[in-house]
Design an enzyme around this catalytic site. Structure first.
Site, PDB file in Angstrom:
ATOM      1  N   LYS A 187       0.857  -1.196   0.000  1.00 24.90           N
ATOM      2  CA  LYS A 187       0.000   0.000   0.000  1.00 24.90           C
ATOM      3  C   LYS A 187       0.887   1.238   0.000  1.00 24.90           C
ATOM      4  O   LYS A 187       1.505   1.566   1.015  1.00 24.90           O
ATOM      5  CB  LYS A 187      -0.919   0.032   1.223  1.00 24.90           C
ATOM      6  CG  LYS A 187      -2.022   1.071   1.015  1.00 24.90           C
ATOM      7  CD  LYS A 187      -2.666   1.562   2.286  1.00 24.90           C
ATOM      8  CE  LYS A 187      -1.908   2.665   2.958  1.00 24.90           C
ATOM      9  NZ  LYS A 187      -1.787   3.923   2.180  1.00 24.90           N
ATOM     10  N   GLU A 263      10.786   1.764   9.759  1.00 23.20           N
ATOM     11  CA  GLU A 263      11.691   2.883   9.482  1.00 23.20           C
ATOM     12  C   GLU A 263      10.878   4.143   9.701  1.00 23.20           C
ATOM     13  O   GLU A 263       9.954   4.434   8.933  1.00 23.20           O
ATOM     14  CB  GLU A 263      12.227   2.777   8.058  1.00 23.20           C
ATOM     15  CG  GLU A 263      13.116   1.540   7.932  1.00 23.20           C
ATOM     16  CD  GLU A 263      13.548   1.218   6.522  1.00 23.20           C
ATOM     17  OE1 GLU A 263      13.177   1.961   5.605  1.00 23.20           O
ATOM     18  OE2 GLU A 263      14.255   0.215   6.358  1.00 23.20           O
ATOM     19  N   GLU A 399       9.983  16.481  15.090  1.00 21.43           N
ATOM     20  CA  GLU A 399      10.209  16.395  13.645  1.00 21.43           C
ATOM     21  C   GLU A 399       9.219  17.307  12.907  1.00 21.43           C
ATOM     22  O   GLU A 399       8.013  17.234  13.141  1.00 21.43           O
ATOM     23  CB  GLU A 399      10.010  14.952  13.166  1.00 21.43           C
ATOM     24  CG  GLU A 399      10.302  14.790  11.682  1.00 21.43           C
ATOM     25  CD  GLU A 399       9.964  13.399  11.147  1.00 21.43           C
ATOM     26  OE1 GLU A 399       8.848  12.918  11.412  1.00 21.43           O
ATOM     27  OE2 GLU A 399      10.818  12.815  10.458  1.00 21.43           O
TER      28      GLU A 399
HETATM   29  P1  NAD Z   1       2.544   8.311   7.730  1.00 24.68           P
HETATM   30  O1  NAD Z   1       2.930   7.486   8.903  1.00 24.68           O
HETATM   31  O2  NAD Z   1       1.485   9.314   7.886  1.00 24.68           O
HETATM   32  O3  NAD Z   1       2.040   7.364   6.536  1.00 24.68           O
HETATM   33  C1  NAD Z   1       2.863   6.360   5.994  1.00 24.68           C
HETATM   34  C2  NAD Z   1       1.987   5.267   5.432  1.00 24.68           C
HETATM   35  O4  NAD Z   1       1.258   4.661   6.488  1.00 24.68           O
HETATM   36  C3  NAD Z   1       0.958   5.747   4.419  1.00 24.68           C
HETATM   37  O5  NAD Z   1       0.879   4.776   3.391  1.00 24.68           O
HETATM   38  C4  NAD Z   1      -0.323   5.787   5.249  1.00 24.68           C
HETATM   39  O6  NAD Z   1      -1.486   5.627   4.486  1.00 24.68           O
HETATM   40  C5  NAD Z   1      -0.116   4.605   6.168  1.00 24.68           C
HETATM   41  N1  NAD Z   1      -0.857   4.664   7.440  1.00 24.68           N
HETATM   42  C6  NAD Z   1      -1.164   5.759   8.175  1.00 24.68           C
HETATM   43  N2  NAD Z   1      -1.831   5.401   9.289  1.00 24.68           N
HETATM   44  C7  NAD Z   1      -1.935   4.044   9.263  1.00 24.68           C
HETATM   45  C8  NAD Z   1      -2.526   3.071  10.134  1.00 24.68           C
HETATM   46  N3  NAD Z   1      -3.140   3.420  11.261  1.00 24.68           N
HETATM   47  N4  NAD Z   1      -2.437   1.768   9.786  1.00 24.68           N
HETATM   48  C9  NAD Z   1      -1.814   1.393   8.654  1.00 24.68           C
HETATM   49  N5  NAD Z   1      -1.266   2.263   7.783  1.00 24.68           N
HETATM   50  C10 NAD Z   1      -1.313   3.576   8.091  1.00 24.68           C
HETATM   51  O7  NAD Z   1       3.889   8.941   7.179  1.00 24.68           O
HETATM   52  P2  NAD Z   1       4.060   9.957   5.952  1.00 24.68           P
HETATM   53  O8  NAD Z   1       3.495  11.280   6.359  1.00 24.68           O
HETATM   54  O9  NAD Z   1       3.574   9.288   4.719  1.00 24.68           O
HETATM   55  O10 NAD Z   1       5.656  10.063   5.836  1.00 24.68           O
HETATM   56  C11 NAD Z   1       6.419  10.992   6.535  1.00 24.68           C
HETATM   57  C12 NAD Z   1       7.038  10.330   7.747  1.00 24.68           C
HETATM   58  O11 NAD Z   1       7.768   9.185   7.352  1.00 24.68           O
HETATM   59  C13 NAD Z   1       8.038  11.210   8.472  1.00 24.68           C
HETATM   60  O12 NAD Z   1       7.870  11.043   9.852  1.00 24.68           O
HETATM   61  C14 NAD Z   1       9.384  10.633   8.053  1.00 24.68           C
HETATM   62  O13 NAD Z   1      10.443  10.858   8.938  1.00 24.68           O
HETATM   63  C15 NAD Z   1       9.053   9.184   7.948  1.00 24.68           C
HETATM   64  N6  NAD Z   1      10.005   8.484   7.071  1.00 24.68           N
HETATM   65  C16 NAD Z   1      10.926   7.653   7.637  1.00 24.68           C
HETATM   66  C17 NAD Z   1      11.858   7.003   6.838  1.00 24.68           C
HETATM   67  C18 NAD Z   1      12.898   6.086   7.401  1.00 24.68           C
HETATM   68  O14 NAD Z   1      13.496   5.363   6.614  1.00 24.68           O
HETATM   69  N7  NAD Z   1      13.163   6.105   8.691  1.00 24.68           N
HETATM   70  C19 NAD Z   1      11.831   7.208   5.468  1.00 24.68           C
HETATM   71  C20 NAD Z   1      10.877   8.066   4.939  1.00 24.68           C
HETATM   72  C21 NAD Z   1       9.957   8.696   5.752  1.00 24.68           C
HETATM   73  O1  6OD Z   2      19.056   5.047   1.313  1.00 17.34           O
HETATM   74  C1  6OD Z   2      17.983   4.483   1.207  1.00 17.34           C
HETATM   75  O2  6OD Z   2      17.802   3.570   0.431  1.00 17.34           O
HETATM   76  C2  6OD Z   2      16.861   4.871   2.046  1.00 17.34           C
HETATM   77  N1  6OD Z   2      16.090   3.886   2.495  1.00 17.34           N
HETATM   78  C3  6OD Z   2      16.606   6.158   2.280  1.00 17.34           C
HETATM   79  C4  6OD Z   2      15.535   6.629   3.054  1.00 17.34           C
HETATM   80  C5  6OD Z   2      15.202   7.921   3.042  1.00 17.34           C
HETATM   81  C6  6OD Z   2      14.128   8.435   3.814  1.00 17.34           C
HETATM   82  O3  6OD Z   2      13.433   9.383   3.537  1.00 17.34           O
END
Ligand code: NAD
Ligand code: 6OD
Length: 496
Positions: A187, A263, A399
């Site tokens: 998803k 992540e 964040e």
């Molecule tokens: P989000 O958690 O709002 O959503 C991510 C995904 O989860 C979406 O597909 C959403 O539809 C789904 N989702 C939301 N609530 C859910 C639930 N209750 N059950 C199941 N699925 C659910 O995150 P976002 O706003 O899409 O992304 C931004 C966040 O992601 C930031 O906090 C960022 O730091 C984090 N992020 C982390 C990494 C990493 O590798 N650590 C990488 C990219 C983004």
């Molecule tokens: O380096 C990558 O492959 C990786 N997973 C990066 C993640 C970035 C987050 O926004």
């Protein structure tokens, strides 16, 4: 562009689910909005519980079929075929990624789509050379035993991905899951369904057995995402997104004791010592704070600069950030696009207001740019720098996920390490110094999953990736991904 799309009266394209080898509709749809000007890119089908159930059942059935008997070499060939398929439609993927996010074309070309291809090729190559442990044991009964480890797929893996690097972060999980012989229900974020829909087309064209890869569109809470995490047919969930969402998913899957890989968010620090190569550090922090409009989980929103170079560094970063051209992907000089949505911009702007209330000096930015054209209906903000906040200010601890950083002075190694580690998060840090031993010493003491020395966001796909504390659970990357996406069975054989 040849996105899997169906014309619907007055609404352009329709992005559909991919379930059991076919593209399917559901009655409810939502708008996929371009954050450059607020126009509708497509309508997107919202998966109901029955559609999610069909996808999981199809994946379970496929798991027990041809896919279970496939060899690593066959799966590697499929992954290469998928990579070839993305390469053949490279421009379509770039266009889809840009339409959903508004990012500069050059970023979609050199980072998003390129790394999406690399994810499939890397795990195709890894799976054919993956070995296993073997130990010879001499037991008290005088017998000789051989212990060896068999790797088996987990079953059906639920993949939930975010919007910030849509194709990159989806393929980062799909490729190793398939390589290990799992079936997948994925998803993507509701904000960025375009490149995921194209990926389903490419996988369809690559001829994967039906049901091995399924794609469902929709929202998270009480919708497609939650239906997927609640489904008893899922063996594991791999999730990238907000820490709060990770925590919710963890509670949902607790009853089934499902494997999870998370992540999550970050509040990453950049540390600039006075002995750093000054220009390289300024360029490095410019990238780590403003790439993708600050919407990379690895971006640095906290910058610590050693006091002797503090004023000079703030002035230099201000000058460089004011040279960032904010604009639409069609503008060849634009180096920063919009935020993902108006909703996300509201969140970022609320932190802009809060910073002032908390006593920040706004060095630059702090507002929305005005264009006098359709971009004013988009989700742009100015690159923003603050100084003067305390370490406990919410703008320094929470964040924000926008193009913003706070710069603070520090005096000495111990002090700055303490301040970097005094965070609920632990994803990444970057350290700028020309003192070799200091770099390694600081890296050893920083409590994050990744530390860059004189670099940022360069990572070999074979290395571990993940965070500590609120930033995640487990590691993916290279053999760490293969470990997560497999069940290990120890076989002990008496040989003498
Ligand atoms: P989000 O958690 O709002 O959503 C991510 C995904 O989860 C979406 O597909 C959403 O539809 C789904 N989702 C939301 N609530 C859910 C639930 N209750 N059950 C199941 N699925 C659910 O995150 P976002 O706003 O899409 O992304 C931004 C966040 O992601 C930031 O906090 C960022 O730091 C984090 N992020 C982390 C990494 C990493 O590798 N650590 C990488 C990219 C983004
Ligand atoms: O380096 C990558 O492959 C990786 N997973 C990066 C993640 C970035 C987050 O926004």
């Amino acid at each position: 562009m040849k996105l899997e799309a169906k014309e619907v009266t007055g609404a352009g394209r329709l992005f559909r689910h991919y379930v059991d080898g076919s593209f399917v509709d559901t009655a409810t749809t939502f708008a996929d909005v371009n954050p450059v000007d607020g126009t509708v890119v497509a309508r997107v089908c919202e998966a109901d519980e029955q559609t999610v159930d069909r996808a999981v059942r199809a994946a379970r059935a496929a798991q027990r079929g041809e896919w279970e008997r496939s060899t690593p070499a066959q799966r590697a060939a499929w992954l290469h075929r998928i990579a070839d398929g993305i390469e053949a439609r490279f421009d379509d993927f770039v266009e889809a990624e840009v339409a959903d996010t508004g990012r500069p074309l050059v970023q979609a070309r050199t980072l998003d789509v390129t790394r999406g291809i690399a994810n499939f090729r890397t795990f195709a190559n890894l799976i054919v050379s993956a070995g296993s442990e073997c130990f010879e044991t001499h037991a008290a009964d005088g017998g000789e035993y051989m212990n060896y480890v068999m790797r088996k797929p987990l079953g059906v893996v639920g993949i939930i991905s975010p919007w910030n690097l849509p194709l990159l972060l989806l393929t980062w999980k799909v490729a190793p899951a398939l390589a290990m012989g799992n079936c997948v229900v994925a998803k993507p974020s509701e904000e960025t369904p375009g490149s995921a829909t194209l990926l389903a087309e490419v996988i369809h064209e690559a001829g994967l057995p039906r049901g091995v890869f399924n794609l469902i569109h929709g929202h998270g809470p009480n919708a497609a995402g939650e239906f997927l995490t609640r489904h008893p047919g899922i063996s594991a969930i791999t999730f990238t997104g907000e820490s709060r969402t990770g925590s919710t998913i963890m509670k949902t899957v607790a009853d089934g004791v499902k494997d999870v890989s998370f992540e999550l968010g970050g509040k990453n620090a950049a540390v600039v010592f006075a002995d750093a190569d000054f220009d390289a550090a300024v360029e490095g922090v410019l990238k780590s704070s403003f790439t993708n409009a600050g919407q990379v989980c690895l971006c640095s929103e906290r910058v610590y600069v050693e006091r002797p170079i503090f004023e000079r560094f703030v002035a230099a970063l201000k000058a460089r950030s004011e040279a960032i051209r904010v604009g639409a992907p069609g503008d060849p000089d634009a180096t920063m696009g919009p935020l993902i949505s108006r909703r996300h911009r509201e969140k970022v702007l609320s932190y802009f207001r809060l910073a002032v209330e908390e006593g920040a000096t706004v060095v630059t930015g702090g507002d929305v740019p005005l264009f006098g054209d359709a971009r004013d209906d988009g989700a742009f903000v100015q690159p923003t720098i603050w100084t003067g906040l305390s370490d406990t200010a919410r703008c320094v601890t929470e964040e924000i996920f926008g193009p913003v950083c706070h710069i603070a002075p520090f005096d000495g190694e111990d002090e700055v390490i303490g301040r970097v580690n005094d965070s609920a998060y632990g994803l990444a840090a970057s350290v700028w110094t020309t003192h070799l031993a200091r770099g390694h010493r600081v890296a050893k003491r920083i409590q994050t999953g990744i530390v860059w020395l004189n670099a940022w966001f360069v990572r070999d796909l074979r290395t571990p990736f993940g965070g500590t504390k609120l930033s995640g659970l487990g590691r993916e990357g290279g053999r760490h991904s293969l470990d997560f996406y497999s069940e290990l069975t120890n076989v002990c054989v008496r040989i003498a």
